[in-house]
Design a protein around this motif. Structure first.
Motif, short mmCIF file in Angstrom:
data_model
loop_
_atom_site.label_atom_id
_atom_site.label_comp_id
_atom_site.label_asym_id
_atom_site.label_seq_id
_atom_site.Cartn_x
_atom_site.Cartn_y
_atom_site.Cartn_z
N ALA A 78 0.81 -1.21 0.00
CA ALA A 78 0.00 0.00 0.00
C ALA A 78 0.85 1.27 0.00
O ALA A 78 0.42 2.29 -0.56
CB ALA A 78 -0.95 -0.01 1.20
N ASP A 79 2.04 1.21 0.58
CA ASP A 79 2.89 2.41 0.61
C ASP A 79 3.39 2.80 -0.77
O ASP A 79 3.92 3.89 -0.95
CB ASP A 79 4.06 2.22 1.59
N LEU A 80 3.22 1.93 -1.76
CA LEU A 80 3.68 2.22 -3.12
C LEU A 80 2.55 2.68 -4.05
O LEU A 80 2.80 2.99 -5.21
CB LEU A 80 4.36 0.99 -3.71
N LEU A 81 1.33 2.68 -3.54
CA LEU A 81 0.19 3.11 -4.35
C LEU A 81 0.05 4.62 -4.27
O LEU A 81 0.42 5.21 -3.26
CB LEU A 81 -1.08 2.43 -3.85
N ALA A 84 2.41 2.63 -8.08
CA ALA A 84 2.60 1.24 -8.49
C ALA A 84 1.48 0.77 -9.40
O ALA A 84 1.70 -0.03 -10.31
CB ALA A 84 2.70 0.33 -7.26
N GLU A 85 0.28 1.28 -9.18
CA GLU A 85 -0.85 0.90 -10.02
C GLU A 85 -0.58 1.28 -11.48
O GLU A 85 -0.83 0.49 -12.39
CB GLU A 85 -2.12 1.58 -9.52
N THR A 86 -0.04 2.46 -11.68
CA THR A 86 0.30 2.91 -13.04
C THR A 86 1.37 2.02 -13.65
O THR A 86 1.27 1.59 -14.80
CB THR A 86 0.76 4.37 -13.01
N GLU A 87 2.40 1.71 -12.88
CA GLU A 87 3.51 0.88 -13.38
C GLU A 87 3.03 -0.53 -13.74
O GLU A 87 3.42 -1.09 -14.76
CB GLU A 87 4.62 0.79 -12.34
N ALA A 105 -8.00 -7.16 -10.41
CA ALA A 105 -8.25 -6.54 -9.11
C ALA A 105 -6.90 -6.20 -8.54
O ALA A 105 -5.94 -6.95 -8.67
CB ALA A 105 -9.00 -7.50 -8.19
N MET A 106 -6.80 -5.02 -7.93
CA MET A 106 -5.57 -4.61 -7.28
C MET A 106 -5.88 -4.35 -5.82
O MET A 106 -6.79 -3.58 -5.51
CB MET A 106 -4.98 -3.36 -7.94
N VAL A 107 -5.15 -5.02 -4.95
CA VAL A 107 -5.40 -4.94 -3.51
C VAL A 107 -4.18 -4.38 -2.83
O VAL A 107 -3.07 -4.92 -2.98
CB VAL A 107 -5.72 -6.35 -2.94
N GLY A 108 -4.35 -3.30 -2.07
CA GLY A 108 -3.26 -2.75 -1.29
C GLY A 108 -3.10 -3.55 -0.01
O GLY A 108 -4.08 -3.79 0.69
N VAL A 109 -1.89 -3.99 0.27
CA VAL A 109 -1.61 -4.78 1.46
C VAL A 109 -0.47 -4.14 2.23
O VAL A 109 0.33 -3.37 1.68
CB VAL A 109 -1.26 -6.25 1.11
N SER A 110 -0.36 -4.47 3.51
CA SER A 110 0.70 -3.86 4.32
C SER A 110 2.07 -4.44 3.98
O SER A 110 3.09 -3.76 4.12
CB SER A 110 0.41 -4.04 5.81
N ASP A 111 2.12 -5.69 3.52
CA ASP A 111 3.39 -6.32 3.21
C ASP A 111 3.15 -7.44 2.21
O ASP A 111 2.06 -8.01 2.13
CB ASP A 111 4.02 -6.89 4.48
N VAL A 112 4.16 -7.75 1.42
CA VAL A 112 4.13 -8.85 0.47
C VAL A 112 5.18 -9.85 0.92
O VAL A 112 6.34 -9.49 1.09
CB VAL A 112 4.42 -8.37 -0.97
N VAL A 113 4.76 -11.09 1.12
CA VAL A 113 5.71 -12.12 1.50
C VAL A 113 6.70 -12.29 0.36
O VAL A 113 6.31 -12.41 -0.80
CB VAL A 113 4.99 -13.45 1.80
N ARG A 151 -9.09 9.51 -8.67
CA ARG A 151 -9.01 9.35 -7.22
C ARG A 151 -8.35 10.56 -6.57
O ARG A 151 -7.47 11.19 -7.15
CB ARG A 151 -8.25 8.09 -6.85
N THR A 152 -8.74 10.83 -5.35
CA THR A 152 -8.20 12.00 -4.66
C THR A 152 -7.33 11.64 -3.47
O THR A 152 -6.76 12.51 -2.85
CB THR A 152 -9.34 12.92 -4.18
N GLU A 153 -7.24 10.34 -3.09
CA GLU A 153 -6.44 9.99 -1.91
C GLU A 153 -4.97 10.13 -2.16
O GLU A 153 -4.46 10.19 -3.19
CB GLU A 153 -6.76 8.58 -1.40
#
Length: 153
Positions: A78-81, A84-87, A105-113, A151-153
């Motif tokens: 999530a810290d890369l969104l 990252a979505e564009t890339e 579907a794109m899901v923001g997560v706190s970490d990727v294993v 989006r505005t976030e």
């Protein structure tokens, strides 16, 4: 139903998940690729390497191709969104040609294993035994649909 399980070599009995599972049905094969992470410095490079792996896997082991992918789920730190979505979208556009586009579907997560990886990707493919042309139906956007630019976030 015939089922084939693909897993990395030398995993032995300690494996907790397959890399992919293919099930054979009367007129198609169904392939589920488990969450795959790829090498690369950027989300785009990581997505590109996973899509290249999936293309090679589907062609060599399943008599399929990326055009047979019906769904992709991108799990992104999530810290890369939203960058990252564009890339990741750019990497997907390099691998998929209209009209043979998968649902996503794109899901923001706190970490990727997987260490410092940014992206983990799951895919589903339906590989027909007899190929036919792709029909495209143009639809209006669903209610409340927004693009990344909106989006505005």
């Amino acid at each position: 139903m015939e089922k084939t399980v693909f897993r990395r070599e030398n995993r032995g009995d300690d494996a907790v998940a397959a890399t992919a599972v293919r099930t054979r049905h009367a007129d198609h094969d169904r392939v589920q690729l488990d969450g795959v992470v790829g090498p690369g410095e950027t989300p785009r490079e990581q997505a590109d390497s996973v899509l290249s792996f999936a293309d090679k896997f589907l062609r060599e082991y399943c008599d399929g191709r990326l055009a047979d992918v019906t769904m992709i789920r991108h799990y992104v730190r999530a810290d890369l969104l939203p960058e990252a979505e564009t890339e990741i979208g750019e990497a997907c556009r390099d691998h998929f040609d209209p009209p043979e586009l998968p649902g996503t579907a794109m899901v923001g997560v706190s970490d990727v294993v997987g260490g410092d990886r940014a992206v983990k990707i799951e895919m589903e493919a339906t590989i027909p035994h007899d190929r036919t042309e792709v029909e495209v139906v143009e639809l209006p956007p669903p209610p409340g649909y927004v693009t990344s630019e909106d989006r505005t976030e």
